[in-house]
Design an enzyme around this catalytic site. Sequence first.
Site, PDB file in Angstrom:
ATOM      1  N   ARG A   1      14.922 -20.504  64.698  1.00 43.20           N
ATOM      2  CA  ARG A   1      14.077 -21.564  64.131  1.00 43.20           C
ATOM      3  C   ARG A   1      14.444 -22.913  64.734  1.00 43.20           C
ATOM      4  O   ARG A   1      15.610 -23.278  64.797  1.00 43.20           O
ATOM      5  CB  ARG A   1      14.264 -21.614  62.604  1.00 43.20           C
ATOM      6  CG  ARG A   1      13.090 -21.049  61.847  1.00 43.20           C
ATOM      7  CD  ARG A   1      13.362 -20.999  60.377  1.00 43.20           C
ATOM      8  NE  ARG A   1      13.413 -22.306  59.745  1.00 43.20           N
ATOM      9  CZ  ARG A   1      13.384 -22.495  58.432  1.00 43.20           C
ATOM     10  NH1 ARG A   1      13.306 -21.450  57.633  1.00 43.20           N
ATOM     11  NH2 ARG A   1      13.448 -23.703  57.935  1.00 43.20           N
TER      12      ARG A   1
ATOM     13  N   ARG B   1      21.732 -18.091  61.050  1.00 48.63           N
ATOM     14  CA  ARG B   1      20.306 -17.760  61.099  1.00 48.63           C
ATOM     15  C   ARG B   1      19.669 -18.267  62.400  1.00 48.63           C
ATOM     16  O   ARG B   1      18.787 -17.619  62.961  1.00 48.63           O
ATOM     17  CB  ARG B   1      19.583 -18.376  59.892  1.00 48.63           C
ATOM     18  CG  ARG B   1      18.096 -18.029  59.853  1.00 48.63           C
ATOM     19  CD  ARG B   1      17.442 -18.457  58.569  1.00 48.63           C
ATOM     20  NE  ARG B   1      17.135 -19.879  58.544  1.00 48.63           N
ATOM     21  CZ  ARG B   1      16.627 -20.520  57.499  1.00 48.63           C
ATOM     22  NH1 ARG B   1      16.407 -19.873  56.379  1.00 48.63           N
ATOM     23  NH2 ARG B   1      16.357 -21.806  57.567  1.00 48.63           N
TER      24      ARG B   1
ATOM     25  N   ARG C   1       8.863 -30.352  46.223  1.00 45.94           N
ATOM     26  CA  ARG C   1      10.200 -30.846  46.544  1.00 45.94           C
ATOM     27  C   ARG C   1      10.314 -32.371  46.503  1.00 45.94           C
ATOM     28  O   ARG C   1      11.323 -32.923  46.940  1.00 45.94           O
ATOM     29  CB  ARG C   1      10.752 -30.263  47.846  1.00 45.94           C
ATOM     30  CG  ARG C   1       9.964 -30.452  49.078  1.00 45.94           C
ATOM     31  CD  ARG C   1      10.746 -29.870  50.275  1.00 45.94           C
ATOM     32  NE  ARG C   1      10.494 -28.466  50.467  1.00 45.94           N
ATOM     33  CZ  ARG C   1      11.171 -27.677  51.313  1.00 45.94           C
ATOM     34  NH1 ARG C   1      12.142 -28.147  52.022  1.00 45.94           N
ATOM     35  NH2 ARG C   1      10.869 -26.414  51.438  1.00 45.94           N
TER      36      ARG C   1
ATOM     37  N   ARG D   1      18.264 -32.067  56.620  1.00 49.31           N
ATOM     38  CA  ARG D   1      17.515 -31.357  55.569  1.00 49.31           C
ATOM     39  C   ARG D   1      18.317 -31.292  54.273  1.00 49.31           C
ATOM     40  O   ARG D   1      17.776 -31.424  53.176  1.00 49.31           O
ATOM     41  CB  ARG D   1      17.125 -29.954  56.046  1.00 49.31           C
ATOM     42  CG  ARG D   1      15.872 -29.981  56.941  1.00 49.31           C
ATOM     43  CD  ARG D   1      15.822 -28.812  57.921  1.00 49.31           C
ATOM     44  NE  ARG D   1      15.841 -27.523  57.278  1.00 49.31           N
ATOM     45  CZ  ARG D   1      16.377 -26.421  57.821  1.00 49.31           C
ATOM     46  NH1 ARG D   1      16.935 -26.457  59.016  1.00 49.31           N
ATOM     47  NH2 ARG D   1      16.352 -25.283  57.176  1.00 49.31           N
TER      48      ARG D   1
ATOM     49  N   LYS E   1      16.559 -18.872  49.255  1.00 48.36           N
ATOM     50  CA  LYS E   1      15.329 -18.873  48.449  1.00 48.36           C
ATOM     51  C   LYS E   1      14.297 -17.872  48.964  1.00 48.36           C
ATOM     52  O   LYS E   1      13.724 -17.134  48.191  1.00 48.36           O
ATOM     53  CB  LYS E   1      14.642 -20.258  48.477  1.00 48.36           C
ATOM     54  CG  LYS E   1      15.428 -21.370  47.845  1.00 48.36           C
ATOM     55  CD  LYS E   1      14.689 -22.698  48.032  1.00 48.36           C
ATOM     56  CE  LYS E   1      14.399 -23.000  49.474  1.00 48.36           C
ATOM     57  NZ  LYS E   1      15.312 -23.812  50.218  1.00 48.36           N
TER      58      LYS E   1
END
Length: 190
Positions: free
Chosen positions: A134, A128, A89, A145, A14
């Site tokens: 992160r 990632r 969301r 998640r 996204k």
Amino acid sequence: MTRLLIIGPPGAGKGTQAARISERLGVSAISTGDIFRHNVKELTPLGLEAKKYIDAGNFVPDSVTNNMVRDRLANDDVAEGFLLDGYPRTTAQVEELDRILAESGQKLDAVLQLTADDEELVQRLLRRAEIEGRADDNEDVIRHRLDLYKKETADVVARYSDRGIVTQVDGLGDIDEVTERIMDALSDLR
Ligand code: ADP
């Protein structure tokens, strides 16, 4: 067709696509995840409050998130349009966004739903993690998640589907290819 939402599971791409699409359309992208991460990094009160939720892969409470979005949407740069990424969301957030937009006579024009299968998503996020580091990109938090996305965010898509404004785009494939798919999907909507 200038007030848009891009929605999809964590890892669907996204953020990457939001940056490209918003540039092509000449509107600002608003990513709640990016705003939170910026605040965490700068150690602002908002960041300190949000960090514990984000690190555990949970949603930041609506009382915090809704106000942050309301403030952002009051900025001049989004008077003519925007691309939201990561908000709403939950269905409560859908209702809040409706209220925020209605106050200035606006509404959401279209929702782009990016799809991808779970295992691909987990693999992308683990990759990632190595690159960006992160804190919420470790396998347990990633799976949490994903679960939350299915539990909460499916209802968001259902709400917008009822309004006939959702268009699905396959998020698998290379980045340019997905961007073209999204642009095609948007021109079909016009
Ligand atoms: P991803 O979609 O990969 O999980 P985001 O960057 O969109 O990543 O969001 C990262 C985190 O920021 C979320 O897990 C959540 O803690 C918080 N967050 C972002 N948007 C919202 C929102 N609309 N409501 C509540 N929390 C949010």
